[in-house]
Design a protein around this motif. Structure first.
Motif, PDB file in Angstrom:
ATOM      1  N   PRO A  48       0.824  -1.218   0.000  1.00 34.09           N
ATOM      2  CA  PRO A  48       0.000   0.000   0.000  1.00 34.09           C
ATOM      3  C   PRO A  48       0.858   1.268   0.000  1.00 34.09           C
ATOM      4  CG  PRO A  48      -0.272  -1.235   2.060  1.00 34.09           C
ATOM      5  CD  PRO A  48       0.640  -2.028   1.197  1.00 34.09           C
ATOM      6  N   THR A  49       0.228   2.373  -0.371  1.00 29.91           N
ATOM      7  CA  THR A  49       0.963   3.633  -0.464  1.00 29.91           C
ATOM      8  C   THR A  49       1.426   4.140   0.895  1.00 29.91           C
ATOM      9  OG1 THR A  49      -1.045   4.991  -0.394  1.00 29.91           O
ATOM     10  CG2 THR A  49      -0.208   4.343  -2.583  1.00 29.91           C
ATOM     11  N   SER A  50       0.911   3.595   1.988  1.00 32.31           N
ATOM     12  CA  SER A  50       1.408   3.994   3.312  1.00 32.31           C
ATOM     13  C   SER A  50       2.885   3.643   3.466  1.00 32.31           C
ATOM     14  CB  SER A  50       0.587   3.318   4.418  1.00 32.31           C
ATOM     15  OG  SER A  50       0.669   1.907   4.302  1.00 32.31           O
ATOM     16  N   GLU A  51       3.378   2.735   2.629  1.00 35.51           N
ATOM     17  CA  GLU A  51       4.786   2.347   2.660  1.00 35.51           C
ATOM     18  C   GLU A  51       5.557   2.939   1.478  1.00 35.51           C
ATOM     19  OE1 GLU A  51       5.551  -1.788   3.595  1.00 35.51           O
ATOM     20  OE2 GLU A  51       3.464  -2.013   4.248  1.00 35.51           O
ATOM     21  N   SER A  52       4.976   3.945   0.830  1.00 36.15           N
ATOM     22  CA  SER A  52       5.547   4.502  -0.396  1.00 36.15           C
ATOM     23  C   SER A  52       6.070   5.917  -0.213  1.00 36.15           C
ATOM     24  CB  SER A  52       4.478   4.529  -1.495  1.00 36.15           C
ATOM     25  OG  SER A  52       3.986   3.243  -1.727  1.00 36.15           O
ATOM     26  N   LYS A  53       6.796   6.359  -1.209  1.00 39.42           N
ATOM     27  CA  LYS A  53       7.258   7.737  -1.306  1.00 39.42           C
ATOM     28  C   LYS A  53       7.025   8.195  -2.738  1.00 39.42           C
ATOM     29  CE  LYS A  53      10.572   7.569   2.369  1.00 39.42           C
ATOM     30  NZ  LYS A  53       9.868   8.209   3.433  1.00 39.42           N
ATOM     31  N   ARG A  54       6.757   9.474  -2.907  1.00 42.66           N
ATOM     32  CA  ARG A  54       6.655  10.082  -4.229  1.00 42.66           C
ATOM     33  C   ARG A  54       7.740  11.130  -4.367  1.00 42.66           C
ATOM     34  NH1 ARG A  54       0.259  10.999  -5.318  1.00 42.66           N
ATOM     35  NH2 ARG A  54      -0.097   8.872  -5.986  1.00 42.66           N
ATOM     36  N   ILE A  55       8.340  11.170  -5.526  1.00 42.90           N
ATOM     37  CA  ILE A  55       9.325  12.198  -5.828  1.00 42.90           C
ATOM     38  C   ILE A  55       8.699  13.102  -6.887  1.00 42.90           C
ATOM     39  CG2 ILE A  55      11.688  12.702  -6.582  1.00 42.90           C
ATOM     40  CD1 ILE A  55      11.488  10.803  -4.118  1.00 42.90           C
ATOM     41  N   THR A  56       8.585  14.377  -6.581  1.00 41.61           N
ATOM     42  CA  THR A  56       8.058  15.363  -7.522  1.00 41.61           C
ATOM     43  C   THR A  56       9.236  16.114  -8.122  1.00 41.61           C
ATOM     44  OG1 THR A  56       6.055  15.596  -6.192  1.00 41.61           O
ATOM     45  CG2 THR A  56       6.528  17.354  -7.790  1.00 41.61           C
ATOM     46  N   PHE A  57       9.276  16.176  -9.436  1.00 40.96           N
ATOM     47  CA  PHE A  57      10.318  16.880 -10.168  1.00 40.96           C
ATOM     48  C   PHE A  57       9.758  18.222 -10.614  1.00 40.96           C
ATOM     49  CE2 PHE A  57      11.221  12.459 -10.395  1.00 40.96           C
ATOM     50  CZ  PHE A  57      12.603  12.328 -10.478  1.00 40.96           C
ATOM     51  N   GLY A  59      11.640  21.216 -12.526  1.00 38.89           N
ATOM     52  CA  GLY A  59      12.916  21.709 -13.037  1.00 38.89           C
ATOM     53  C   GLY A  59      14.045  20.924 -12.390  1.00 38.89           C
ATOM     54  N   SER A  60      14.974  21.606 -11.745  1.00 41.48           N
ATOM     55  CA  SER A  60      16.087  20.914 -11.083  1.00 41.48           C
ATOM     56  C   SER A  60      15.771  20.566  -9.630  1.00 41.48           C
ATOM     57  CB  SER A  60      17.350  21.783 -11.144  1.00 41.48           C
ATOM     58  OG  SER A  60      17.131  23.007 -10.458  1.00 41.48           O
ATOM     59  N   ASP A  61      14.611  20.973  -9.129  1.00 38.59           N
ATOM     60  CA  ASP A  61      14.221  20.671  -7.749  1.00 38.59           C
ATOM     61  C   ASP A  61      13.568  19.306  -7.643  1.00 38.59           C
ATOM     62  OD1 ASP A  61      15.082  23.177  -6.810  1.00 38.59           O
ATOM     63  OD2 ASP A  61      13.136  24.094  -7.278  1.00 38.59           O
ATOM     64  N   ARG A  62      13.747  18.667  -6.491  1.00 38.41           N
ATOM     65  CA  ARG A  62      13.131  17.368  -6.189  1.00 38.41           C
ATOM     66  C   ARG A  62      12.470  17.469  -4.815  1.00 38.41           C
ATOM     67  NH1 ARG A  62      14.713  17.547 -10.676  1.00 38.41           N
ATOM     68  NH2 ARG A  62      16.003  16.070 -11.781  1.00 38.41           N
ATOM     69  N   PHE A  63      11.227  16.996  -4.727  1.00 34.68           N
ATOM     70  CA  PHE A  63      10.487  17.028  -3.480  1.00 34.68           C
ATOM     71  C   PHE A  63      10.000  15.618  -3.160  1.00 34.68           C
ATOM     72  CE2 PHE A  63       9.949  21.033  -5.724  1.00 34.68           C
ATOM     73  CZ  PHE A  63      10.402  21.940  -4.786  1.00 34.68           C
ATOM     74  N   VAL A  64      10.194  15.189  -1.920  1.00 39.50           N
ATOM     75  CA  VAL A  64       9.794  13.851  -1.491  1.00 39.50           C
ATOM     76  C   VAL A  64       8.548  13.973  -0.628  1.00 39.50           C
ATOM     77  CG1 VAL A  64      10.475  11.795  -0.201  1.00 39.50           C
ATOM     78  CG2 VAL A  64      12.192  13.074  -1.513  1.00 39.50           C
TER      79      VAL A  64
END
Length: 141
Positions: A48-57, A59-64
């Motif tokens: 399930p997504t409770s055990e997941s991470k998303r990385i948002t791109f 430009g050159s920035d990355r957000f978790v």
């Protein structure tokens, strides 16, 4: 033609509710049929997504972002990769798949990008490469 069958998450899959023993056995039988027919390339269920991470791109920035994520219908619960002659064959096989949940569930069938789809980006040598040979620079077989 390679396709990916994407199983959409449900409330049960997001709450880590396992399928019934009967549903699990039915999926095992279906998987054996896919293997015997030479259709199945790979497949797996996902936690399930409770055990997941998303990385948002951006430009050159990355957000978790840590899971869980809202809107289970927008989340993948599992996948399989099939080798079929065309989309009609993929649909016919998918319609035979057992439903692992007690209620409504959904799968999506998406064809892979193949070398000819990327002809403008590949060299003539990469386009001529056999499907089961060494992969080209874009990982396309």
């Amino acid at each position: 033609m390679r396709v990916m069958l994407i199983a959409k998450a449900t409330e049960d899959t997001e709450n880590n509710v396992p399928p019934t023993p009967e549903a699990f056995a039915a999926m095992d039988r279906f998987t054996e049929e896919l293997v015997a027919a030479g259709i199945l390339v790979a497949g797996a269920g996902l936690k399930p997504t409770s055990e997941s991470k998303r990385i948002t791109f951006d430009g050159s920035d990355r957000f978790v972002t840590d899971g869980p994520f809202a809107e289970a219908r927008e989340v993948i619960a599992g996948f399989s990769i099939w080798e079929v002659k065309d989309m009609d064959e993929a649909v016919a096989w998918a319609k035979r798949a057992p439903n692992l949940t007690a209620g409504r569930s959904e799968v999506e069938i998406r064809p892979f990008l193949e070398a000819p789809d990327l002809a403008e980006l590949l060299t003539p040598e990469e386009l001529a490469m056999p499907r089961d040979g060494e992969r080209g620079r874009l990982g396309v077989a």
